[in-house]
Motif scaffolding. Sequence first.
Motif, mmCIF file in Angstrom:
data_model
loop_
_atom_site.group_PDB
_atom_site.id
_atom_site.type_symbol
_atom_site.label_atom_id
_atom_site.label_comp_id
_atom_site.label_asym_id
_atom_site.label_seq_id
_atom_site.Cartn_x
_atom_site.Cartn_y
_atom_site.Cartn_z
ATOM 1 N N LYS A 109 20.202 47.322 45.142
ATOM 2 C CA LYS A 109 20.762 48.661 44.889
ATOM 3 C C LYS A 109 20.008 49.343 43.752
ATOM 4 O O LYS A 109 19.686 50.527 43.811
ATOM 5 N N ASN B 56 27.047 41.930 52.716
ATOM 6 C CA ASN B 56 27.753 41.243 51.620
ATOM 7 C C ASN B 56 27.569 42.054 50.341
ATOM 8 O O ASN B 56 26.617 41.837 49.591
ATOM 9 N N THR B 57 28.503 42.976 50.094
ATOM 10 C CA THR B 57 28.307 43.896 48.959
ATOM 11 C C THR B 57 28.521 43.201 47.611
ATOM 12 O O THR B 57 28.293 43.790 46.566
ATOM 13 N N ASP B 58 28.975 41.930 47.641
ATOM 14 C CA ASP B 58 29.092 41.175 46.391
ATOM 15 C C ASP B 58 27.825 40.344 46.127
ATOM 16 O O ASP B 58 27.816 39.470 45.262
ATOM 17 N N SER B 59 26.740 40.612 46.852
ATOM 18 C CA SER B 59 25.480 39.874 46.626
ATOM 19 C C SER B 59 24.966 40.099 45.213
ATOM 20 O O SER B 59 25.135 41.191 44.660
ATOM 21 N N GLY B 60 24.295 39.083 44.692
ATOM 22 C CA GLY B 60 23.647 39.254 43.398
ATOM 23 C C GLY B 60 22.277 39.885 43.547
ATOM 24 O O GLY B 60 21.784 40.583 42.662
ATOM 25 N N GLY C 42 20.551 40.453 47.290
ATOM 26 C CA GLY C 42 20.702 41.305 48.465
ATOM 27 C C GLY C 42 19.467 41.546 49.306
ATOM 28 O O GLY C 42 19.495 42.400 50.178
ATOM 29 N N HIS D 206 27.887 31.110 44.536
ATOM 30 C CA HIS D 206 29.029 31.857 45.077
ATOM 31 C C HIS D 206 30.302 31.011 45.154
ATOM 32 O O HIS D 206 31.239 31.372 45.859
ATOM 33 N N GLU E 159 33.605 28.971 43.177
ATOM 34 C CA GLU E 159 34.412 29.042 41.968
ATOM 35 C C GLU E 159 34.238 27.742 41.199
ATOM 36 O O GLU E 159 33.688 26.782 41.709
#
Length: 320
Positions: free
Chosen positions: A3, A35-39, A41, A289, A291
């Motif tokens: 981004k 996957n918009t939570d990618s680090g 992308g 990715h 926890e």
Amino acid sequence: LRKKNLTPAVFEQVKDRKTSSGVTLKACINSGLVNTDSGVGVYAGDEETYKVFEPLFGPLIEDYHKGFKITDKHPSDMDESHLTAPNPDPEGKYILSTRIRVARNLRGYPLQPTNTLDGLKAIEKKVTESLATFEGELKGTYYPLQGMDEATAQKLIDDHFLFKKGDRFLEAAGINQAWPEGRGIFHDDAKTFLVWVNEEDQLRIISMQNGGDIGAVFARLCKAVNTMNKHFEFQHTENLGYLSSCPTNLGTGMRASVHIKIPNASAHADFKKICDEYHIQPRGIHGEHSETAGGVYDISNKRRLGLSEVQCVQDMFNGG
Ligand code: ADP
Ligand code: CIR
């Protein structure tokens, strides 16, 4: 990172480009779009991607591997005597285990997003035939994923030896095609030397053991990689080092980590800032990715390109 680095000007520059094997901008960025939570992308489909889409990949690579300039040459040093990393926790109070892996891809095949089932099978055959000749500390057995029962596979994953199934980042990058065909894991009886076959990269060469003896883990990895260099020719360029499908793994392809109990440090307000300062990356207990549990973190070197293997391990040691 995509981004930030795919600016409107860069987009205009690269939007209609294609590599000779047909890799498009859409293919490179699909994992991050889904996957918009990618680090990060982005993924590269072949060696040419890094050149054809350099207006995007160049700045993104410099952004991730702090200190590296795309015009720099990448150094290498896999001599374990150059490492100064005495066991930081000989009493075993904090460090549960140590693992060092490198990513490799064979010359003559595309990177995984554009690989085919025939390619995967050819790589599996070539690699496992060579591994079958390894002796001593590197002697082991290949276990293909196809035909492995669920419980055995799940235990290998839970015990941190095997890659997980159905990763959504890899799925969107086109890397999970024809799963589980052509995939598998090679390891010795003690599970201290392991090779992943056909996951995100064609090969992940791994050395690991319980405790904090980083030097022993690195020495075993050096021996394994130096042996593998005699058997295979890997994709490599002067400035990007060893090529990988994810740009974070370029260069050394190395992630050196410890599983370490740091409940207080990880709860500290400046935890992220301190990690950045030391060029280390915290991950959850089940890898990227995931926890974490009980204040145990996976702490590893973040930079892999523009510094040698010895320096990567040194980054992890200094930060940890
Ligand atoms: P990779 O390191 O290959 O990029 P992951 O972050 O998904 O990929 O980690 C792969 C597996 O290796 C996970 O199960 C993870 O918990 C395990 N692992 C990573 N570091 C260590 C370590 N120091 N000790 C034991 N297991 C580890
Ligand atoms: C992502 O973008 O989050 C995944 N494709 C994985 C990126 C590699 N991870 C990393 O930070 N080293």
